[in-house]
Enzyme design. Sequence first.
Site, PDB file in Angstrom:
ATOM      1  N   PHE A  24       0.996  -1.240  -0.052  1.00  0.00           N
ATOM      2  CA  PHE A  24       0.039  -0.026  -0.100  1.00  0.00           C
ATOM      3  C   PHE A  24       1.067   1.295   0.048  1.00  0.00           C
ATOM      4  O   PHE A  24       1.845   1.331   0.890  1.00  0.00           O
ATOM      5  CB  PHE A  24      -0.951   0.140   1.256  1.00  0.00           C
ATOM      6  CG  PHE A  24      -1.850   1.340   1.357  1.00  0.00           C
ATOM      7  CD1 PHE A  24      -2.857   1.149   0.384  1.00  0.00           C
ATOM      8  CD2 PHE A  24      -1.352   2.101   2.134  1.00  0.00           C
ATOM      9  CE1 PHE A  24      -3.616   2.475   0.462  1.00  0.00           C
ATOM     10  CE2 PHE A  24      -2.379   3.446   2.283  1.00  0.00           C
ATOM     11  CZ  PHE A  24      -3.593   3.386   1.394  1.00  0.00           C
ATOM     12  N   GLY A  25       0.711   1.976  -1.009  1.00  0.00           N
ATOM     13  CA  GLY A  25       1.690   3.675  -0.912  1.00  0.00           C
ATOM     14  C   GLY A  25       0.634   4.531  -0.835  1.00  0.00           C
ATOM     15  O   GLY A  25      -0.749   4.476  -1.200  1.00  0.00           O
ATOM     16  N   TYR A  26       0.764   5.451  -0.170  1.00  0.00           N
ATOM     17  CA  TYR A  26       0.131   6.735   0.405  1.00  0.00           C
ATOM     18  C   TYR A  26       0.869   8.023   0.236  1.00  0.00           C
ATOM     19  O   TYR A  26       0.174   9.121   0.313  1.00  0.00           O
ATOM     20  CB  TYR A  26      -0.293   6.471   2.040  1.00  0.00           C
ATOM     21  CG  TYR A  26       0.952   6.401   2.862  1.00  0.00           C
ATOM     22  CD1 TYR A  26       1.435   5.147   3.114  1.00  0.00           C
ATOM     23  CD2 TYR A  26       1.367   7.511   3.238  1.00  0.00           C
ATOM     24  CE1 TYR A  26       2.572   5.168   3.910  1.00  0.00           C
ATOM     25  CE2 TYR A  26       2.590   7.513   4.170  1.00  0.00           C
ATOM     26  CZ  TYR A  26       3.146   6.339   4.377  1.00  0.00           C
ATOM     27  OH  TYR A  26       4.278   6.117   5.267  1.00  0.00           O
ATOM     28  N   GLY A  27       2.142   8.187  -0.153  1.00  0.00           N
ATOM     29  CA  GLY A  27       2.813   9.282  -0.399  1.00  0.00           C
ATOM     30  C   GLY A  27       3.332   9.024  -2.016  1.00  0.00           C
ATOM     31  O   GLY A  27       2.442   8.900  -2.902  1.00  0.00           O
ATOM     32  N   SER A  28       4.770   9.288  -1.958  1.00  0.00           N
ATOM     33  CA  SER A  28       5.229   9.312  -3.238  1.00  0.00           C
ATOM     34  C   SER A  28       5.142   8.040  -4.116  1.00  0.00           C
ATOM     35  O   SER A  28       5.112   7.957  -5.394  1.00  0.00           O
ATOM     36  CB  SER A  28       6.757   9.595  -3.189  1.00  0.00           C
ATOM     37  OG  SER A  28       7.388   8.627  -2.702  1.00  0.00           O
ATOM     38  N   GLU A  99      12.993   3.893   0.812  1.00  0.00           N
ATOM     39  CA  GLU A  99      12.371   4.494   1.859  1.00  0.00           C
ATOM     40  C   GLU A  99      13.265   4.267   3.202  1.00  0.00           C
ATOM     41  O   GLU A  99      12.489   4.207   4.115  1.00  0.00           O
ATOM     42  CB  GLU A  99      11.096   3.306   1.974  1.00  0.00           C
ATOM     43  CG  GLU A  99      10.035   3.317   0.867  1.00  0.00           C
ATOM     44  CD  GLU A  99       9.363   4.673   0.765  1.00  0.00           C
ATOM     45  OE1 GLU A  99       9.244   5.329   1.567  1.00  0.00           O
ATOM     46  OE2 GLU A  99       9.121   5.142  -0.653  1.00  0.00           O
TER      47      GLU A  99
END
Length: 196
Positions: A24-28, A99
Amino acid sequence: MSVDTREANRRLNSHAGQAPVWLFGYGSLIYKVDFPYIERRAACIRHWVRRFWQGSHDHRGTPEAPGRVVTLIREPGAVCIGMAYLITPAVFAQLDVREKNGYLRFATQLDLGNGEQAEGLVYIATEENAAFLGPAPEAEIARHIAASSGPSGPNRDYLLQLAAALRELDAHDPHVFDVERHLVDLLARERSAGGS
Ligand code: SIN
């Protein structure tokens, strides 16, 4: 202070097998997709909110002048919309480098829409990490972002690209949109001061 979570993530890795994993990605990770994936779906996770509370010493700032990027903060009942990617575990070697400044991989339940749920992983920079900057008023966060830049480019681009990507996902995020509004005002004021 910067931090390097690569080794911790390697040790944490419970996905050493070959089976694909949802990330799950929520930023870049929503808008900068420089890694291979099998499938991509809009998704959300529950009980977390996105906040510009993490320092960036390696992408959108420098060790001397860290920028601000997003992390997730626990908030019961909240829904965080982002993008889910089905990837092979080998891709984590690349993502752990990207990250590495404070983010650890945590297991989470993903809502993939149409009532479909899946177990997945998400990178979160908790407040225990040395690069955590913590809360500040949105106007101050915008000033900080306007003044920061790093090897991946100006910090403002991270914010503006994230806000645009969230709009495309139909995700209303008051914190991100507030910081964006302050940044846009600031840039307009700077332009008119420069032009006068
Ligand atoms: C993410 O996008 O999921 C993590 C934070 C970032 O890389 O901006």
